[in-house]
Design a protein around this motif. Structure first.
Motif, PDB file in Angstrom:
ATOM      1  N   GLU A  47       0.784  -1.017  -0.155  1.00 29.63           N
ATOM      2  CA  GLU A  47      -0.042   0.163  -0.325  1.00 29.63           C
ATOM      3  C   GLU A  47       1.005   1.335  -0.060  1.00 29.63           C
ATOM      4  N   GLY A  48       2.028   0.745  -0.352  1.00 27.95           N
ATOM      5  CA  GLY A  48       2.847   2.493  -0.053  1.00 27.95           C
ATOM      6  C   GLY A  48       2.943   3.158   1.688  1.00 27.95           C
ATOM      7  N   GLU A  49       3.814   4.232   1.042  1.00 32.28           N
ATOM      8  CA  GLU A  49       3.894   4.993   2.225  1.00 32.28           C
ATOM      9  C   GLU A  49       2.663   5.583   3.016  1.00 32.28           C
ATOM     10  N   TYR A  50       2.710   6.243   4.059  1.00 32.81           N
ATOM     11  CA  TYR A  50       1.790   6.772   4.921  1.00 32.81           C
ATOM     12  C   TYR A  50       2.233   7.538   5.601  1.00 32.81           C
ATOM     13  N   ASN A  51       1.874   9.167   6.606  1.00 26.46           N
ATOM     14  CA  ASN A  51       2.158   9.164   7.145  1.00 26.46           C
ATOM     15  C   ASN A  51       2.613   8.750   8.474  1.00 26.46           C
ATOM     16  N   SER A  52       3.618   9.110   9.155  1.00 26.89           N
ATOM     17  CA  SER A  52       3.771   8.333  10.540  1.00 26.89           C
ATOM     18  C   SER A  52       2.198   9.502  11.564  1.00 26.89           C
ATOM     19  N   ASP A  53       2.335   8.481  13.206  1.00 25.54           N
ATOM     20  CA  ASP A  53       1.395   9.149  13.572  1.00 25.54           C
ATOM     21  C   ASP A  53       1.474  10.785  14.362  1.00 25.54           C
ATOM     22  N   PHE A  54       2.835  10.888  14.001  1.00 28.81           N
ATOM     23  CA  PHE A  54       3.194  12.278  13.960  1.00 28.81           C
ATOM     24  C   PHE A  54       3.422  12.832  13.700  1.00 28.81           C
ATOM     25  N   ASN A  55       2.817  13.067  12.761  1.00 27.00           N
ATOM     26  CA  ASN A  55       3.152  13.888  11.011  1.00 27.00           C
ATOM     27  C   ASN A  55       3.194  14.947  11.091  1.00 27.00           C
ATOM     28  N   GLN A  56       3.703  16.070  12.145  1.00 28.59           N
ATOM     29  CA  GLN A  56       2.964  17.553  11.880  1.00 28.59           C
ATOM     30  C   GLN A  56       3.802  18.424  10.845  1.00 28.59           C
ATOM     31  N   PRO A  57       3.665  18.737   9.393  1.00 27.48           N
ATOM     32  CA  PRO A  57       4.974  19.433   8.682  1.00 27.48           C
ATOM     33  C   PRO A  57       4.845  20.781   9.606  1.00 27.48           C
ATOM     34  N   HIS A  58       4.227  21.555   9.490  1.00 29.00           N
ATOM     35  CA  HIS A  58       4.063  22.362  10.681  1.00 29.00           C
ATOM     36  C   HIS A  58       4.094  22.955  11.631  1.00 29.00           C
ATOM     37  N   ILE A  59       4.691  23.287  12.491  1.00 27.82           N
ATOM     38  CA  ILE A  59       5.028  23.647  14.055  1.00 27.82           C
ATOM     39  C   ILE A  59       5.654  25.044  14.340  1.00 27.82           C
ATOM     40  N   PHE A  60       4.338  25.676  14.990  1.00 26.13           N
ATOM     41  CA  PHE A  60       5.155  27.750  15.260  1.00 26.13           C
ATOM     42  C   PHE A  60       4.492  27.689  16.176  1.00 26.13           C
ATOM     43  N   SER A  61       5.458  28.289  17.544  1.00 24.43           N
ATOM     44  CA  SER A  61       4.837  28.434  18.387  1.00 24.43           C
ATOM     45  C   SER A  61       5.765  30.248  19.091  1.00 24.43           C
ATOM     46  N   ILE A  62       5.312  31.096  19.983  1.00 24.01           N
ATOM     47  CA  ILE A  62       6.052  32.145  20.354  1.00 24.01           C
ATOM     48  C   ILE A  62       5.231  32.310  22.091  1.00 24.01           C
TER      49      ILE A  62
END
Length: 787
Positions: free
Chosen positions: A653-668
């Motif tokens: 079935e090929g590649e898939y996102n890991s359970d905690f794949n979050q491409p963008h994380i930003f904090s201030i």
């Protein structure tokens, strides 16, 4: 009213005259790498003419310091200057500062001033190396003083927010992190770990077992860590429990909406040269869940008792004893079911758990350039519980009598863990460090799971085996589930690492780790290396890489005897970073990483407990941090992380996102000290929603209008996403000193604007709909009395 006035008068009487009262500051200065005392270090109280020099044992004492909050500046030739913040002096007391560890400079005569323990310019550590002090942990907005919740402010770190405190690093899972407490690698340091479905199991625990102020220092390494650490392959969190004050005692007590807390910090009454830190707290979430209209979640409560003694046996030997007891209880009954939307969340549970941990640490200075640290420990976890469903007897239940409880699963789990950890460090010459170490750990596991009668699974994967493909649910029989398992497992690890400077501004660190795991009786070697190059006195370049192994969890063996053949999962790390001081208190860090995974453990079919090492994957990304350290009342931090984390079960079935794949994380994050009494901080955080499975819904799976049920068939592994995560957290602290007594109050609000951050969309078979699981606003506050 009269009672309150009488209590206030009593506090003022205890405080006495508040004018011209003084105390003292005492502590010790040591070398960070060798732990040797540094005599002759200059210690000054910033903004005053007060100060002292450390003696031959590295000890300093500053007398007649007026009552206030100060910063200490430490200077020593050949070492980086250091500023220790938040040193509070109270009249007639000794303010004890735990060992301040100075780092040698790479360029003689040049020094970068390090203004907080949040920054660590150790050339033997990776760029992704951050240290939180006790005050920073307490004041982290939205963390409530919880060390694990405070970690979400770090680059590359992801948390579910609200309900869950466990953290994942750079696309990994919460179970891939090495966590040590006082040099003890214990596997369970959170309350309410896991849950009754795959989503909750993946997200780890809800709360750490450490009350605010218990952790003196928390050092985090986000990857590329040295050969000293093994068993996991994502990150290292090394925590140190606070030592007691050797000179004068302090007692404080706190009460808030969640419960109570009492701490003692001071000398023991019976042993010389021995300090004691004792912490006890109890939290019950019933009230806060009622106030925030989340009564359907259940009734969780827990207690934490922690005691630590530290004895200076002589100038060369320091002995510490640690004891932890942490019971918890969770109950969800028919009353909670009635509070859920449409009474559709029908799960029932009654679970109790007890956790014990004892440890002994002995640190010995074996010479003028070496020390030896030995730790022995024993821990035990005992969990007992039952689970089931509330079956509606009428179409629209209005009372508990309209729900029939069916308890069909009973479980009991006992895990005993004993071990030895020994590390010897020697500095054979200036700029050289040799470390050798040994880890021995034995786990004894006893687990019993009993299911009475049949159980129906309404969530299944399209590839799961079903005797009848047209039947859109799975019947789970007792023989498919019941377990009676008792076994032991031995883990052995050893390492060496050698750091040296072939050039005055270049540090190389070479290491090798050996691991043996009785689970599969295999042997593993993990080479690791790093370099640190000082481009100038403000700029540092770092490169690290290596091989990392993660042993299969003990629970895999009990699920199926064939799982005993599972191999250790393997990861390759390659990390490069650049660290630039824009000002002495302002630092910009950029780090790029790539990780390759092999032999990942996967479960091909949820109807079977057999696992395999068919999985593989990769993770890559960049973390950028702008850090303003706590100088001149203001501190702040801006993080941005971009990452991708993929997995492939090699099932076609090929590649898939890991359970905690979050491409963008930003904090201030920003904090300000308005005065010595009042401070406030605020944090806004955004993250891409976590992946969730794609699915289709089947209606009336029994073809029976009188027993209407829906099922969820998973058609894509992590092919969808939850809603994006964002939250605004706020904290304010106020302290009023009334002589020898202090009143300390705080307000800590998670998710100020009450946005529901979803950690899972829970499928409800009764309605065929989903309910968004996650916390909205979560306000806490309290008052602490310290004397």
């Amino acid at each position: 009213m009269k009672t309150a006035l009488a209590f206030l008068a009593f506090l003022i009487f205890l405080g006495g005259n508040s004018l011209a009262q003084t105390g003292q500051i005492t502590g010790r200065i040591v070398d960070k790498i060798s732990k040797q005392p540094l005599p002759g270090a200059d210690v000054t109280v910033v903004g005053t003419e007060l100060g002292a020099s450390s003696d031959e044992d590295g000890v300093y004492v500053i007398l007649n310091v007026p009552e206030n909050v100060y910063k200490l500046q430490i200077n020593y030739i050949g070492y980086q200057a250091f500023v220790e913040t938040d040193v509070r002096v109270v009249r007639n007391k000794s303010a004890y500062v735990e060992d301040i560890e100075l780092i040698p400079t790479l360029i003689e005569g040049e020094a970068v001033e390090v203004n907080s323990r949040f920054a660590d310019e150790n050339p033997e550590a990776p760029i992704s190396n951050y240290t939180y002090s006790r005050e920073e942990l307490i004041r982290a907005p939205g963390a409530g003083g919880d060390v694990f919740r405070a970690m979400e402010a770090l680059p590359g770190v992801s948390t579910s927010g609200g309900e869950f405190a466990a953290f994942s690093v750079r696309g990994g899972s919460p179970r891939e992190n090495v966590i040590l407490i006082d040099n003890i690698p214990f596997s369970k340091l959170t309350h309410f770990d896991g849950g009754n479905n795959e989503e909750e199991e993946a997200q780890g625990g809800r709360f750490s077992i450490f009350a605010p102020g218990v952790i003196e220092e928390a050092n985090f390494r986000g990857g590329g860590f040295s050969a000293e650490y093994g068993g996991k392959f994502s990150s290292v969190l090394d925590m140190k429990i606070r030592e007691g004050n050797f000179e004068t005692p302090t007692v404080d007590a706190r009460y808030d909406i969640l419960g109570w807390e009492v701490n003692y910090n001071g000398p023991t009454a019976v042993l010389d040269n021995t300090s004691l830190f004792l912490s006890a707290r109890h939290q019950d979430f019933k009230t806060i869940l009622d106030v925030t209209d989340q009564k359907d979640l259940g009734d969780p409560s827990f207690t934490d008792l922690i005691a630590k003694t530290t004895t200076r046996l002589n100038g060369a030997n320091t002995l510490s004893l640690l004891g932890i007891y942490a019971p918890e209880k969770f109950q969800r009954n028919r009353g909670h079911v009635l509070e859920s939307l449409d009474q559709a969340e029908t799960s029932l549970a009654d679970v109790s758990e007890n956790l014990w941990l004892t440890g002994v640490n002995l640190r010995t200075l074996t010479g003028k350039s070496s020390f030896w640290q030995n730790t022995v420990y024993h821990g035990f976890r005992d969990q007992d519980g039952e689970a089931g469903q509330a079956i509606p007897l009428v179409a629209n239940p209005q009372s508990e009598a309209d729900l029939k409880p069916r308890i069909y699963q009973f479980f009991k789990e006992q895990l005993g863990e004993s071990g030895l950890r020994s590390v010897f460090t020697w500095l054979p010459a200036p700029g050289q460090t040799l470390s050798l170490g040994l880890d021995v750990n034995r786990k004894a596991y006893d687990y019993r799971l009993t299911q009475e009668g049949l159980d129906t699974l309404y969530t299944y994967d399209q590839d799961d085996f079903r005797p009848d493909p047209d039947r859109n649910y799975i019947i789970r029989r007792p023989q498919d589930v019941n377990i009676d398992f008792n076994d032991e497992q031995l883990y052995l690890g050893s390492f060496f690492q050698y750091a040296f400077r072939p050039l005055v501004n270049l540090t190389l660190n070479l290491g090798m780790r050996y691991e043996y795991n009785q689970f599969n009786e295999d042997h593993y070697l993990s080479p690791r290396a790093s370099l640190d190059y000082l481009l100038d006195d403000k700029t540092r370049f770092s490169l690290s890489g290596g091989v990392y192994y993660q042993a299969p969890d003990f629970s895999f063996a009990l699920a199926n005897p064939l799982n005993a053949d599972l191999k250790n999962e393997r990861a390759y790390h390659l990390i490069g970073g650049l660290n630039r001081y824009l000002r002495p208190d302002l630092k910009l860090t950029t780090e790029v990483y790539y990780k390759q995974f092999e032999d990942l453990i996967v479960r091909p079919d949820r109807t079977s407990q057999q696992l395999s090492n068919a999985g593989e994957g990769w993770a890559a990304g960049v973390d950028v941090v702008l850090l303003k350290q706590f100088v001149n009342k203001f501190y702040g931090q801006i993080n941005y992380s971009y990452s991708q984390s993929k997995r492939d079960d090699r099932d076609g079935e090929g590649e898939y996102n890991s359970d905690f794949n979050q491409p963008h994380i930003f904090s201030i994050l920003a904090g300000y000290e308005f005065s010595k009494e009042l401070s406030a901080s605020v944090k806004w955080r955004y993250a891409t929603g976590r992946p969730e499975d794609g699915y289709i819904i089947h209606a009336d799976v029994f073809n029976d209008p009188g027993l209407l049920r829906y099922s969820k068939e998973i058609t894509g592994n992590n092919s969808g996403r939850l809603k994006d995560f964002h939250t605004l957290n706020f904290r304010m602290d106020y302290r009023k000193q009334l002589g020898r007594v202090a009143l300390v109050s705080f307000v800590d609000v998670v998710n100020v604007y009450n946005y529901t951050n979803v950690n899972q969309n829970r499928f409800l078979p009764i309605t065929g709909k989903f309910t968004e699981e996650g916390f909205g606003i979560l306000p806490t506050g309290g008052l602490k009395i310290e004397f």
